[in-house]
Design a protein around this motif. Structure first.
Motif, PDB file in Angstrom:
ATOM      1  N   LEU A   1       0.849  -0.903   0.104  1.00 17.09           N
ATOM      2  CA  LEU A   1      -0.194  -0.059   0.112  1.00 17.09           C
ATOM      3  C   LEU A   1       0.774   1.198  -0.049  1.00 17.09           C
ATOM      4  N   LEU A   2       0.650   2.123  -0.982  1.00 17.34           N
ATOM      5  CA  LEU A   2       1.278   3.189  -1.099  1.00 17.34           C
ATOM      6  C   LEU A   2       0.556   4.478  -0.596  1.00 17.34           C
ATOM      7  N   ILE A   3       1.015   5.185   0.279  1.00 15.40           N
ATOM      8  CA  ILE A   3       0.284   6.367   1.051  1.00 15.40           C
ATOM      9  C   ILE A   3       0.849   7.580   0.640  1.00 15.40           C
ATOM     10  N   HIS A   4      -0.012   8.729   0.386  1.00 19.37           N
ATOM     11  CA  HIS A   4       0.314  10.109   0.279  1.00 19.37           C
ATOM     12  C   HIS A   4      -0.274  10.442   1.995  1.00 19.37           C
ATOM     13  N   GLY A   5       0.748  10.543   2.745  1.00 21.42           N
ATOM     14  CA  GLY A   5       0.287  10.562   4.433  1.00 21.42           C
ATOM     15  C   GLY A   5       0.239  12.038   4.797  1.00 21.42           C
ATOM     16  N   GLU A   6      -1.050  12.728   4.232  1.00 22.86           N
ATOM     17  CA  GLU A   6      -1.323  14.016   4.893  1.00 22.86           C
ATOM     18  C   GLU A   6      -2.801  13.878   5.376  1.00 22.86           C
TER      19      GLU A   6
ATOM     20  N   LYS B   1       2.019  -4.357   4.038  1.00 28.45           N
ATOM     21  CA  LYS B   1       3.290  -3.623   3.545  1.00 28.45           C
ATOM     22  C   LYS B   1       2.983  -2.204   3.117  1.00 28.45           C
ATOM     23  N   ILE B   2       3.530  -1.469   3.812  1.00 28.57           N
ATOM     24  CA  ILE B   2       3.348   0.171   3.271  1.00 28.57           C
ATOM     25  C   ILE B   2       4.526   0.752   3.326  1.00 28.57           C
ATOM     26  N   VAL B   3       4.311   1.702   2.028  1.00 30.21           N
ATOM     27  CA  VAL B   3       5.227   2.927   1.846  1.00 30.21           C
ATOM     28  C   VAL B   3       4.878   4.219   2.158  1.00 30.21           C
ATOM     29  N   LEU B   4       5.437   4.847   3.097  1.00 30.19           N
ATOM     30  CA  LEU B   4       5.016   6.263   3.181  1.00 30.19           C
ATOM     31  C   LEU B   4       5.786   7.074   2.548  1.00 30.19           C
ATOM     32  N   GLU B   5       5.007   7.540   1.336  1.00 32.40           N
ATOM     33  CA  GLU B   5       5.660   8.248   0.199  1.00 32.40           C
ATOM     34  C   GLU B   5       5.983   9.551   0.752  1.00 32.40           C
ATOM     35  N   HIS B   6       7.209  10.148  -0.026  1.00 29.49           N
ATOM     36  CA  HIS B   6       7.829  11.377   0.226  1.00 29.49           C
ATOM     37  C   HIS B   6       7.898  12.044   1.263  1.00 29.49           C
ATOM     38  N   ILE B   7       8.309  11.343   2.482  1.00 36.53           N
ATOM     39  CA  ILE B   7       8.221  11.909   3.801  1.00 36.53           C
ATOM     40  C   ILE B   7       9.041  13.360   3.974  1.00 36.53           C
TER      41      ILE B   7
ATOM     42  N   HIS C   1       9.912   0.643  13.031  1.00 32.82           N
ATOM     43  CA  HIS C   1       9.100  -0.462  12.475  1.00 32.82           C
ATOM     44  C   HIS C   1       9.959  -1.443  11.647  1.00 32.82           C
ATOM     45  N   ASP C   2       9.552  -2.676  11.244  1.00 26.25           N
ATOM     46  CA  ASP C   2      10.185  -3.541  10.723  1.00 26.25           C
ATOM     47  C   ASP C   2      10.213  -3.347   9.115  1.00 26.25           C
ATOM     48  N   PRO C   3      11.499  -2.891   8.418  1.00 26.84           N
ATOM     49  CA  PRO C   3      11.228  -2.352   7.104  1.00 26.84           C
ATOM     50  C   PRO C   3      10.787  -3.411   6.238  1.00 26.84           C
ATOM     51  N   LYS C   4      10.588  -4.682   6.476  1.00 23.97           N
ATOM     52  CA  LYS C   4       9.815  -5.390   5.719  1.00 23.97           C
ATOM     53  C   LYS C   4       8.224  -5.107   5.462  1.00 23.97           C
ATOM     54  N   TYR C   5       7.759  -4.369   6.528  1.00 27.13           N
ATOM     55  CA  TYR C   5       6.372  -3.914   6.638  1.00 27.13           C
ATOM     56  C   TYR C   5       6.143  -2.543   6.365  1.00 27.13           C
ATOM     57  N   LEU C   6       7.254  -1.711   6.724  1.00 20.35           N
ATOM     58  CA  LEU C   6       6.948  -0.196   6.506  1.00 20.35           C
ATOM     59  C   LEU C   6       8.177   0.422   6.277  1.00 20.35           C
ATOM     60  N   SER C   7       8.227   0.971   5.011  1.00 19.97           N
ATOM     61  CA  SER C   7       9.374   1.844   4.462  1.00 19.97           C
ATOM     62  C   SER C   7       8.927   3.104   3.946  1.00 19.97           C
ATOM     63  N   ALA C   8       9.913   4.113   3.488  1.00 19.59           N
ATOM     64  CA  ALA C   8       9.450   5.536   3.039  1.00 19.59           C
ATOM     65  C   ALA C   8      10.425   5.822   1.977  1.00 19.59           C
TER      66      ALA C   8
ATOM     67  N   HIS D   1      15.265   1.277   5.881  1.00 26.56           N
ATOM     68  CA  HIS D   1      13.963   1.830   5.524  1.00 26.56           C
ATOM     69  C   HIS D   1      13.599   2.619   4.471  1.00 26.56           C
ATOM     70  N   PHE D   2      14.346   3.396   3.988  1.00 25.80           N
ATOM     71  CA  PHE D   2      14.342   4.574   3.256  1.00 25.80           C
ATOM     72  C   PHE D   2      15.175   4.243   1.733  1.00 25.80           C
ATOM     73  N   PHE D   3      14.284   4.604   0.776  1.00 30.66           N
ATOM     74  CA  PHE D   3      14.826   4.401  -0.826  1.00 30.66           C
ATOM     75  C   PHE D   3      14.265   5.609  -1.455  1.00 30.66           C
ATOM     76  N   LEU D   4      15.005   5.596  -2.773  1.00 29.58           N
ATOM     77  CA  LEU D   4      14.779   6.756  -3.677  1.00 29.58           C
ATOM     78  C   LEU D   4      13.149   6.682  -4.445  1.00 29.58           C
ATOM     79  N   GLY D   5      12.646   7.671  -4.097  1.00 29.61           N
ATOM     80  CA  GLY D   5      11.351   7.972  -4.985  1.00 29.61           C
ATOM     81  C   GLY D   5      11.235   9.644  -4.980  1.00 29.61           C
ATOM     82  N   SER D   6      11.557   9.833  -6.389  1.00 30.48           N
ATOM     83  CA  SER D   6      11.858  11.451  -6.581  1.00 30.48           C
ATOM     84  C   SER D   6      10.422  12.139  -6.788  1.00 30.48           C
ATOM     85  N   ASP D   7       9.393  11.574  -6.802  1.00 24.86           N
ATOM     86  CA  ASP D   7       8.255  12.292  -6.843  1.00 24.86           C
ATOM     87  C   ASP D   7       7.996  13.360  -8.014  1.00 24.86           C
TER      88      ASP D   7
END
Length: 347
Positions: free
Chosen positions: A135-140, A171-177, A189-196, A244-250
């Motif tokens: 699940l990819l989330i725009h978290g606002e 599995k959740i990606v909190l995007e563009h934190i 959190h476990d990076p297997k289930y939550l990353s950003a 936990h963190f990786f490239l996502g340019s948005d």
């Protein structure tokens, strides 16, 4: 001693807006130049909510891509209150959708058909947890009574934390934190289930830049640039090599007429320079040893896909960012337009 040349595994961009039509055809090559794969956001004017739409859009992307680039678009499903389990199951099992995208309604560009409350799709999230679909989330948060600079932190407290308690293995990606709070929460959190993912512009800039010598509409994005202390938290965490963190340019192109308008659109088009921006930040943080893991390894591990075999080489050579891209009678202005960076792609 400074590096003059760096070779890393070819990166992937785990958050890309390509738009459609004439814009797609003009800007797609900038992503293909640097990245082997990219997760394609589904919030088009006509959002990607069905498998058939994703297949059609993927074909348009591939037809538009420069034939010299071997590029794989990874498609996502736009979650709406009417999304069915059947569509989710078909899309994920047939490898049409790599993930599903959650936009709270009116949170960003083309989010009017998004979810009003996360409880509206509890049955979808339960099924996604079961099948391992990210699940990819725009978290606002979208409550107008919440200060715009606090929306990300409030989303974690009000929406994300209750969701994680209910679905701990979703599995959740909190995007563009963009905040210190997000960094600290994700690390717990476990990076297997939550990353950003983290964008180049949130690493390079803070909110002072948007108002320097007058308001700068081309630095308006969502989530907004934050205080320097939040920018420093983002820079510090990538400099530790945290998985936990990786490239996502948005990267998010908008026509000039829509950026410079009575209601200017949010989005920064950074595709022509995003990878060069990342290497610039890692060098500034004296953390080039972690560039490859952030750009090329952490993302594939989260998504359970193979790490690329190809490599890409960056050289310490000035690169001037193009000033504009012509789109019919209008233009798109890239991030850092006309400015010179210290790194280039080896040709």
């Amino acid at each position: 001693m400074y590096e003059k040349k760096i070779t890393i595994i070819k990166p992937d961009d785990w958050h890309v807006h390509l738009r459609d039509g004439q814009i797609l055809k003009k800007i797609i090559k900038y992503t293909g130049k640097f990245y082997k794969r990219a997760i394609i956001m589904p919030n088009l004017d006509n959002p990607i909510i069905r498998c058939s739409q994703a297949i059609s859009y993927r074909n348009r992307i591939l037809r538009s891509m420069n034939s010299n680039y071997k590029f794989e678009p990874l498609m996502t499903c736009y979650l709406t209150p009417s999304t069915t389990l059947k569509e989710i199951k078909l899309g994920f099992t047939k490898k049409i959708f790599i993930a599903a995208k959650l936009y709270l309604r009116d949170s960003t560009t083309n989010s009017k058909i998004g979810i009003k409350k996360i409880n509206d799709i509890i049955h979808i999230l339960e099924y996604m947890e079961k099948i391992g679909m990210p699940l990819l989330i725009h978290g606002e948060e979208i409550d107008k009574n919440i200060d715009v600079y606090d929306r990300e932190a409030m989303f974690i407290e009000n929406t994300l934390e209750p969701c994680r308690k209910k679905f701990p293995k979703l599995k959740i990606v909190l995007e563009h934190i963009t905040t210190k709070e997000s960094v600290e929460y994700v690390k717990e959190h476990d990076p297997k289930y939550l990353s950003a993912t983290i964008t180049p512009h949130h690493l390079m800039l803070n909110r002072n830049h948007m108002f320097f010598q007058g308001i700068q509409p081309y630095l308006y994005c969502l989530p907004l640039l934050k205080k320097k202390l939040h920018q420093q938290a983002l820079r510090k965490v990538i400099a530790t090599g945290d998985k936990h963190f990786f490239l996502g340019s948005d990267t998010a192109p908008h026509l000039h007429k829509n950026k410079i308008n009575f209601f200017g659109y949010a989005g920064i088009f950074n595709a022509p320079s995003s990878l060069l921006c990342y290497v610039t930040v890692f060098e500034e943080m004296k953390a080039l040893q972690y560039l490859q893991s952030f750009c090329s390894e952490n993302g594939p591990r989260f998504y359970n896909v193979c790490i690329n075999k190809e490599t890409i080489t960056l050289v310490k050579k000035p690169y001037k960012v193009l000033k504009k891209i012509n789109i019919g009678k209008d233009i798109i202005v890239p991030f850092l337009a006309g400015k010179t960076l210290n790194w280039s792609l080896e040709t």
